[in-house]
Design an enzyme around this catalytic site. Sequence first.
Site, PDB file in Angstrom:
ATOM      1  N   HIS A   1       5.335 -52.598 -11.457  1.00 18.46           N
ATOM      2  CA  HIS A   1       4.376 -52.040 -12.468  1.00 18.46           C
ATOM      3  C   HIS A   1       4.171 -50.420 -12.359  1.00 18.46           C
ATOM      4  CE1 HIS A   1       3.255 -55.903 -14.125  1.00 18.46           C
ATOM      5  NE2 HIS A   1       3.426 -56.204 -13.065  1.00 18.46           N
TER       6      HIS A   1
ATOM      7  N   ASN B   1       9.430 -53.878 -15.402  1.00 17.92           N
ATOM      8  CA  ASN B   1       8.456 -54.120 -14.337  1.00 17.92           C
ATOM      9  C   ASN B   1       8.820 -55.187 -13.309  1.00 17.92           C
ATOM     10  OD1 ASN B   1       6.149 -52.626 -15.458  1.00 17.92           O
ATOM     11  ND2 ASN B   1       5.652 -54.180 -17.047  1.00 17.92           N
TER      12      ASN B   1
ATOM     13  N   GLU C   1       3.485 -52.621 -24.332  1.00 19.83           N
ATOM     14  CA  GLU C   1       4.412 -51.550 -24.625  1.00 19.83           C
ATOM     15  C   GLU C   1       4.769 -51.094 -25.949  1.00 19.83           C
ATOM     16  OE1 GLU C   1       6.674 -55.580 -24.180  1.00 19.83           O
ATOM     17  OE2 GLU C   1       4.828 -54.507 -23.114  1.00 19.83           O
TER      18      GLU C   1
ATOM     19  N   ASP D   1       4.407 -48.070 -15.645  1.00 13.66           N
ATOM     20  CA  ASP D   1       3.550 -47.163 -16.019  1.00 13.66           C
ATOM     21  C   ASP D   1       3.950 -45.971 -16.349  1.00 13.66           C
ATOM     22  OD1 ASP D   1       1.688 -49.299 -15.789  1.00 13.66           O
ATOM     23  OD2 ASP D   1       0.679 -48.470 -13.934  1.00 13.66           O
TER      24      ASP D   1
END
Length: 365
Positions: free
Chosen positions: A245, A240, A275, A249
Amino acid sequence: MTSRALQRLWEWLCSAPGALPLEQRRSYEVIAQTFVLASLGHLLFACVLIGLQIPLLIVLNLACVATNTAALMFHRRLQLNRAMSVKLTATLLLITLSVWWIGPDAGFEYYFFLLLCEMLISDMAARYKIAVSAVIGSVALATLLMAPHFTPWMLEAAAFRKDIRLTNLVMVFLILGLILWRLHAITERCEHHFRRDATYDYLTKVLNRRAIFHEAEMLWQQERDFTLLLLDADHFKQVNDTHGHTAGDEVLRHLAYIVRGALREDDRLGRVGGEEFLIVFPDSTREEVLSVASRIRRCLADQPCQLETLTLPVTFSMGMAAAKEVTSLQALIDMADRRLYRAKSAGRDQLVMSDLEIIGPAAVL
């Protein structure tokens, strides 16, 4: 070919905009389909009136088709009150004039109840519903009380009055039945979406935290032998922080895809944190869980996450706990969590099978 074109046209006319919240989509689609069905009803009734040779009512029904089309366009622009007001005004005018021109015993009064039903199933504000319902009731009452005191303007329609009454009765039941059928179908579809959203994680499409823990709780209450495997993506924060982000994802979706493909038919997978994933293995042995963990590691090594030209290899730290080791479900979850933390502390990409057993990637592969 024609049916496909008609289906696309129906979807274009009646489907809710994508930005509309799910809780409002049911009402939007029901009312949109009501406008379309009402237009078709007016067209069908105009054909009947052609056979009865009542030209003025034919014109009025065609005018209602036009106003319903205008109402549908307002509805598509989310001008909901204006759309309903246009539709109700035109229909009330048609009903009132029909009662006056043909007489109060020709069945046009049935449509007042149909209008009231349409209003009540809409998603308008309560004060709007009350106001419009009062208008419909007042117009209906005034029309039905005053009509018997006046001679119908279309005396030539007297011979067809029974036919018109029967036609109106059939049309009201037909349109009302279609509306209720579509209401049921759309409600079922929306309820399915609600249940899906309440059960599955929106990003990875696996079970969400509440649903996966419910699976474990059901197995515990049934006193079945089962095992939990808690997985946490190693160094995920770096993904990230380094790549954003959006990349994170995509990595989560990829991890869910890999894990799901490694499971047995009865195993259940859920996302329990940012996660973190949890696998529930019903009626499983230690060797079966180890075999699944091996497949997950092997697949992650063979199929790292690909983002255009960027390759993001990710590993899992894993903590395993069997139901027979503890006396409560919460203790089982806590044990899997402690072992996962120990796998992290031991250098990551580890599988902690028990308090005394840590299996590294080389041993599993």
